[in-house]
Design an enzyme around this catalytic site. Structure first.
Site, PDB file in Angstrom:
ATOM      1  N   SER A   1      43.190  47.548  35.905  1.00 40.49           N
ATOM      2  CA  SER A   1      42.329  47.630  36.999  1.00 40.49           C
ATOM      3  C   SER A   1      42.829  46.647  38.251  1.00 40.49           C
ATOM      4  O   SER A   1      42.234  46.393  39.251  1.00 40.49           O
ATOM      5  CB  SER A   1      40.732  47.031  36.572  1.00 40.49           C
ATOM      6  OG  SER A   1      40.319  47.862  35.536  1.00 40.49           O
TER       7      SER A   1
ATOM      8  N   SER B   1      39.179  49.030  38.117  1.00 41.02           N
ATOM      9  CA  SER B   1      37.542  48.745  38.137  1.00 41.02           C
ATOM     10  C   SER B   1      37.584  47.621  39.477  1.00 41.02           C
ATOM     11  O   SER B   1      36.478  47.397  39.902  1.00 41.02           O
ATOM     12  CB  SER B   1      36.865  48.011  36.945  1.00 41.02           C
ATOM     13  OG  SER B   1      37.704  47.004  36.401  1.00 41.02           O
TER      14      SER B   1
ATOM     15  N   LYS C   1      36.185  39.217  42.275  1.00 39.34           N
ATOM     16  CA  LYS C   1      35.671  40.445  41.691  1.00 39.34           C
ATOM     17  C   LYS C   1      34.086  39.845  40.946  1.00 39.34           C
ATOM     18  O   LYS C   1      34.356  38.890  40.496  1.00 39.34           O
ATOM     19  CB  LYS C   1      36.582  40.771  40.513  1.00 39.34           C
ATOM     20  CG  LYS C   1      35.869  42.360  40.085  1.00 39.34           C
ATOM     21  CD  LYS C   1      37.239  42.874  38.993  1.00 39.34           C
ATOM     22  CE  LYS C   1      36.910  44.024  38.359  1.00 39.34           C
ATOM     23  NZ  LYS C   1      37.823  44.540  37.420  1.00 39.34           N
TER      24      LYS C   1
END
Length: 604
Positions: free
Chosen positions: A182, A158, A84
């Site tokens: 997330s 997310s 990420k």
């Protein structure tokens, strides 16, 4: 469902390693894999360049040479992964999905460094809800990441990009983050595994913080086996991270013989009958697997979940973005900015009151889970289309967090698992939640769950591979018992009360002799290595490492713990006997095991 278009798409970690060991592929094949990635693809913020990949392959060759060419000593040798884009990789931009915030990282995040040291190859950095604020996957200037099964729906966030590239098989695993869910919601929306570790198990050094006190770096994978492997390599205490913790190794590494699961007494699906149907079927399946399911009051969980965004805890996100709010507020996504600016309205007194409430609710939650192996909840109550999310970005985001937001505030571990496809073809999942450091126990059951359902992996269409032999869980000691500690025998409680978990019944190597020791209460055998012996039946148990000393302290002379060799060549800890005690003992080797000998006494 999107089927894998390239022969290397959709491979698990074990499949990559096996292919390298058989010589079917070489790490240079990752260049072709990279060229096969779809373009454009807004699951990525940046992808590895050919020059960067060549440099990593050269480093990999050096690492392999350092271990004498033994691929087995690099457990992630040549395995492609992604991270990420709020996690640092040396020489790469870290954007947190905000170009104005971007900087070039001077070093790998601790977890990235550990994965690369094990041989993993970084293929790119993935899209996210800006500053990891959201559970939707749409709050990014790099574009919304679509669901891997139906592009009209959200991917979840997310960690949207990290889930997408795993679900489509572009990489074997990825790193996400989990503050409010997330690392779980995108797993549920894309039919993959999301491992949310205990807070502090994986170092956060090199992570752009969202809420530093509760942030966790998480793992996405196609199988629980892969997620557990990756987390085991990435974990470890890191003095440079103030919130890092060493595993005390006191927690059970598996569920008990009688599986006890809690579920919310009152469930909420916000009118989503499809998700409700999958969850109800999952509970039926858990019952078929032998689980005892008990409904518990969900009120403290719900109350704590609400604190993360509707109380002063949101001010922790404000602290994380303090400089951006001051210097470049217009660079922040409007929805994200609206959430974060709310934190400016709370005082220090509000923050302390919120902490007192968090502690109270956390205690209630952990007390409620005592006596259960795990809480089982829907990973998300519902899913929404991109159009619906655009219309109600805050309300629908909060619905996604209904079963996730409390987890880190209460210091719990979690594992999101695929549970099947809804009637409309979209995936839905369940999440197992347990106290801190129960990660290994969740993973052990998660592997059983996946093996039972046998769902295709992610959106690749590939079948779930046959499970490999179960490795010994991290933080445990594998002990062979031969007599009074066997299942159902009078001293077995000395194992079970220390959360030891039964593994299997097996045999020793063929050079042991078994004796009935005179005068022992309860009756006990002695095991000794000797010429002219035979294989003896034993049971293997995994006991938490920190409980092993307690167990050994209860063993009376002439017995002790040493190393036993099993019929398949494995070496484990096990009961041995001092030679002096065998002179007057009855040789019962011919029975082949303690149970047969005891049965002969009962017949007599």
């Amino acid at each position: 469902m999107q089927n894998a278009q390239h022969p290397l798409f959709g491979w698990t970690v074990n499949q990559w390693i096996a292919a390298y060991q058989r010589g079917e592929v070489t790490p240079n094949g990752l260049l072709a894999l990279l060229d096969a990635f779809p373009a454009p693809d807004n699951a990525w913020i940046s992808r590895v360049s050919h020059a960067q990949l060549d440099a990593q392959l050269a480093q990999l060759a050096t690492r392999l040479e350092a271990v004498g060419g033994d691929i087995g000593k690099l457990p992630l040798y040549g395995v492609p992964f992604a991270i990420k884009d709020n996690i640092d990789a040396e020489g790469w931009l870290t954007t947190a999905a905000c170009p104005e915030f971007a900087y070039t990282a001077s070093a790998d995040a601790t977890v990235v460094a550990r994965l690369r040291a094990a041989g993993a190859i970084l293929m790119g950095k993935t899209n996210l809800d800006q500053f990891a604020t959201g559970l939707v996957g749409t709050r990014s200037p790099y574009g919304a990441v679509p669901n891997s099964f139906n592009p009209e729906y959200v991917s979840g966030g997310s960690s949207s990009g990290s889930a997408s590239v795993v679900a489509r098989g572009l990489v074997a695993f990825s790193l996400g983050t989990d503050t409010a869910g997330s690392g779980r919601v995108p797993a549920g929306f894309n039919n993959i595994v999301g491992l949310k570790p205990t807070k502090g198990r994986l170092s956060n050094t090199g992570l752009v913080p969202a809420c530093r006190t509760v942030d966790c770096i998480s793992v996405f994978a196609l199988t629980v086996e892969d997620a557990e492997c990756v987390a085991g390599i990435a974990e470890g205490y890191d003095a440079s991270d103030a919130y890092s913790r060493a595993n005390p190794n006191t927690a059970p590494v598996g569920f008990g013989a009688s599986i006890k699961l809690a579920v919310p007494a009152t469930l909420e699906f916000f009118g989503d009958a499809h998700n409700q149907a999958v969850y109800e079927q999952a509970l039926q399946t858990l019952g078929d697997m032998g689980a005892e399911i008990t409904r518990i009051d969900f009120a403290p969980f719900k109350a704590l979940a609400e604190q993360l965004y509707y109380g002063s805890w949101v001010a922790e996100r404000t602290v994380a973005l303090e400089s951006m709010l001051a210097s470049s507020p217009d660079a922040i996504n409007p929805v994200v900015r609206g959430i974060v600016e709310n934190g400016l309205g709370y005082s220090a007194c509000d923050a302390y009151k919120a902490e007192y409430l968090r502690a109270t609710l956390s205690r209630q939650i952990n007390d409620a889970l005592a006596g259960f192996d795990a809480l089982v909840v829907p990973t998300s109550a519902t899913i929404r289309t991109l159009a619906e999310m655009a219309a109600e970005p805050v309300l629908y985001n909060s619905q996604f967090g209904f079963y996730t937001n409390f987890t880190n505030l209460a210091d719990l571990s979690a594992l999101a698992l695929p549970a099947g496809l809804r009637a409309d073809g979209l995936p839905a999942g369940i999440t197992l939640i347990a106290p801190a450091w129960h990660d290994a126990a969740l993973a052990r059951f998660g592997k059983q769950w996946q093996a039972h359902l046998k769902l295709p992996m992610g959106a690749t269409g590939r079948p779930l591979p046959e499970p490999a032999a179960a490795p010994q869980p991290f933080g445990s000691v594998r002990v062979a018992v031969v007599g009074a500690h066997l299942t159902g025998m009078p001293l077995n409680f000395q194992l079970t009360r220390r959360d030891a978990v039964f593994v299997e019944q097996t045999l020793t190597q063929g050079d042991y002799r078994l004796y009935a020791l005179p005068g022992t209460v309860p009756p006990k055998p002695g095991l000794a290595k000797a010429e002219g012996g035979q294989s003896i039946i034993v049971e293997l148990w995994d006991i938490p490492l920190a409980r092993f000393g307690e167990f050994v302290a209860e063993i009376p002379a002439p017995l002790g713990i040493g190393n036993l060799t099993l019929a398949d060549g494995r070496s484990v800890k096990g009961f041995i006997c001092e030679p002096w005690a065998l002179a007057d003992a009855q040789d019962i080797t011919a029975f082949g095991g303690w149970r047969a000998y005891i049965a002969s006494l009962n017949k007599a």
